[in-house]
Design an enzyme around this catalytic site. Structure first.
Site, short mmCIF file in Angstrom:
data_model
loop_
_atom_site.label_atom_id
_atom_site.label_comp_id
_atom_site.label_asym_id
_atom_site.label_seq_id
_atom_site.Cartn_x
_atom_site.Cartn_y
_atom_site.Cartn_z
N ASN A 123 49.63 70.07 36.26
CA ASN A 123 50.81 70.65 36.90
C ASN A 123 51.99 69.73 36.59
O ASN A 123 52.14 68.69 37.21
CB ASN A 123 50.56 70.75 38.41
CG ASN A 123 51.77 71.23 39.17
OD1 ASN A 123 52.76 71.65 38.59
ND2 ASN A 123 51.68 71.18 40.50
N LYS A 170 55.05 70.13 37.14
CA LYS A 170 56.14 70.20 38.14
C LYS A 170 57.48 70.26 37.40
O LYS A 170 57.55 70.79 36.29
CB LYS A 170 56.04 69.04 39.12
CG LYS A 170 54.63 68.96 39.75
CD LYS A 170 54.53 68.06 40.93
CE LYS A 170 53.09 68.08 41.43
NZ LYS A 170 52.90 67.28 42.63
N HIS A 203 51.51 76.31 46.09
CA HIS A 203 51.49 74.84 46.06
C HIS A 203 52.20 74.31 47.30
O HIS A 203 53.17 74.89 47.78
CB HIS A 203 52.20 74.34 44.79
CG HIS A 203 51.99 72.88 44.56
ND1 HIS A 203 52.74 71.94 45.23
CD2 HIS A 203 51.11 72.21 43.80
CE1 HIS A 203 52.32 70.73 44.88
NE2 HIS A 203 51.32 70.87 44.00
N GLU A 214 54.25 72.02 47.71
CA GLU A 214 55.70 71.78 47.56
C GLU A 214 56.48 73.08 47.73
O GLU A 214 57.60 73.07 48.25
CB GLU A 214 55.97 71.11 46.20
CG GLU A 214 55.52 69.65 46.24
CD GLU A 214 55.05 69.08 44.91
OE1 GLU A 214 55.36 69.64 43.84
OE2 GLU A 214 54.33 68.05 44.95
N GLU A 246 44.17 70.87 47.88
CA GLU A 246 45.03 69.70 47.68
C GLU A 246 45.47 69.18 49.05
O GLU A 246 46.43 69.71 49.63
CB GLU A 246 46.26 70.09 46.86
CG GLU A 246 45.94 70.60 45.48
CD GLU A 246 47.14 70.47 44.55
OE1 GLU A 246 47.03 69.72 43.58
OE2 GLU A 246 48.17 71.09 44.81
N GLY A 283 50.74 62.92 45.08
CA GLY A 283 51.79 62.02 44.62
C GLY A 283 51.91 60.74 45.43
O GLY A 283 52.88 60.00 45.29
N SER A 295 46.54 62.94 43.61
CA SER A 295 46.39 61.61 43.03
C SER A 295 45.08 61.42 42.25
O SER A 295 44.46 60.37 42.29
CB SER A 295 46.53 60.53 44.11
OG SER A 295 47.82 60.61 44.69
P1 PGA Z 1 49.41 64.51 41.97
O1 PGA Z 1 49.82 66.05 42.20
O2 PGA Z 1 48.25 64.51 41.03
O3 PGA Z 1 50.63 63.87 41.38
O4 PGA Z 1 49.06 63.96 43.30
C1 PGA Z 1 48.87 67.04 42.31
C2 PGA Z 1 49.53 68.38 42.55
O5 PGA Z 1 50.53 68.42 43.28
O6 PGA Z 1 49.12 69.42 42.03
#
Ligand code: PGA
Length: 252
Positions: free
Chosen positions: A9, A11, A97, A99, A169, A175, A215
């Site tokens: 992803n 982003k 997601h 976010e 997630e 993150g 992460s």
């Molecule tokens: P990350 O993000 O691996 O940077 O924690 C995962 C995601 O948001 O899909």
């Protein structure tokens, strides 16, 4: 046997030229080191989709968007429909997601609408769910994920589930450098699979891929992926570096 998937992803990172470079280098690696064990998918910003589709053409690597509109077409300035995503050469779309849920106030009913339209357009949906830190601390994380699935997904018909991939997630792990332990991931994945079984039956539950996200990196991927109900990962930060992303794919 259900599919193992490692989806990157990206982003809102990388201008077009950088995205093209990354797609080329990941693709080169995967062509030279093919793995039958997992499908790799690159989920890029919208404007990268068409050129990256050209790069990935005739390869095993999938391509996805990170969101789609909740309407099919029409006067929705600035939106991108599922059908457009499909027409750009993608096969997948991430929906729900955390976010999008938190920064753009996407609720379960909107997420359901998007999922429905994406499936109708012939896309596979990477459906995200997961609790925030406070919900885990209050020990209501199972209830939270159950509600996200019931309201965002479980109105779909049984045949639709073939094109659904679930990504669990935990928001507190996205993150942040914090990762769910393999045991925490496994217990939630098993819980999700059990819910799918109750709603759609054992066969569908056994075939649905459930990815872990939060992460995930080369140093922890193998351990998390070794859990029986973890079928791969949704990778954010580490998908922006070719070596890290490819190492995570190899960890399957
Ligand atoms: P990350 O993000 O691996 O940077 O924690 C995962 C995601 O948001 O899909």
């Amino acid at each position: 046997m259900r599919k193992k998937i490692v989806a990157g992803n990206w982003k809102m990172n990388m201008v077009l030229s950088e995205g093209i470079e990354l797609a080329k280098s990941v693709n080169k690696h995967l062509v030279e080191h093919p793995t039958e064990k997992a499908t790799a998918v690159l989920c890029t910003p919208f404007i990268h989709l068409a050129p990256v589709a050209e790069i990935l053409k005739d390869t095993q690597t999938g391509l996805g968007a990170q969101n789609c509109a909740s309407e099919a077409s029409g006067a929705y300035t600035g939106e991108i429909s599922a059908e457009m995503i499909k027409s750009a050469g993608a096969q997948y779309v991430i929906i729900g997601h955390s976010e999008r849920r938190s920064y753009y106030n996407e609720d379960d009913s909107l997420i359901y609408k998007k999922t429905f339209l994406a499936l109708k357009s012939g896309l596979k949906v990477i459906f995200c769910c997961g609790e925030v830190l406070q919900e885990r601390e209050e020990q209501i994380h199972f209830e939270v994920v159950k509600k996200q699935l019931l309201d965002g997904l479980f109105n779909l018909q049984k045949e639709d589930l073939k094109n659904i991939i679930i990504a669990y997630e935990p928001v507190w792990a996205i993150g942040t450098g914090l990762t769910a332990s393999p045991q925490q991931a496994q217990e939630m994945h098993l819980f999700i699979r059990t819910l799918i079984q109750e709603r759609y039956g054992k066969e569908i539950a056994d075939e649905t891929s459930i990815l872990y996200g939060g992460s995930c990196k080369p140093s922890n991927a193998a351990e998390i992926f070794s859990m029986p109900d973890v079928d791969g990962g949704l990778i954010g930060g580490a998908s922006l570096k070719k070596d890290d992303f490819c190492a995570i794919i190899s960890a399957i």
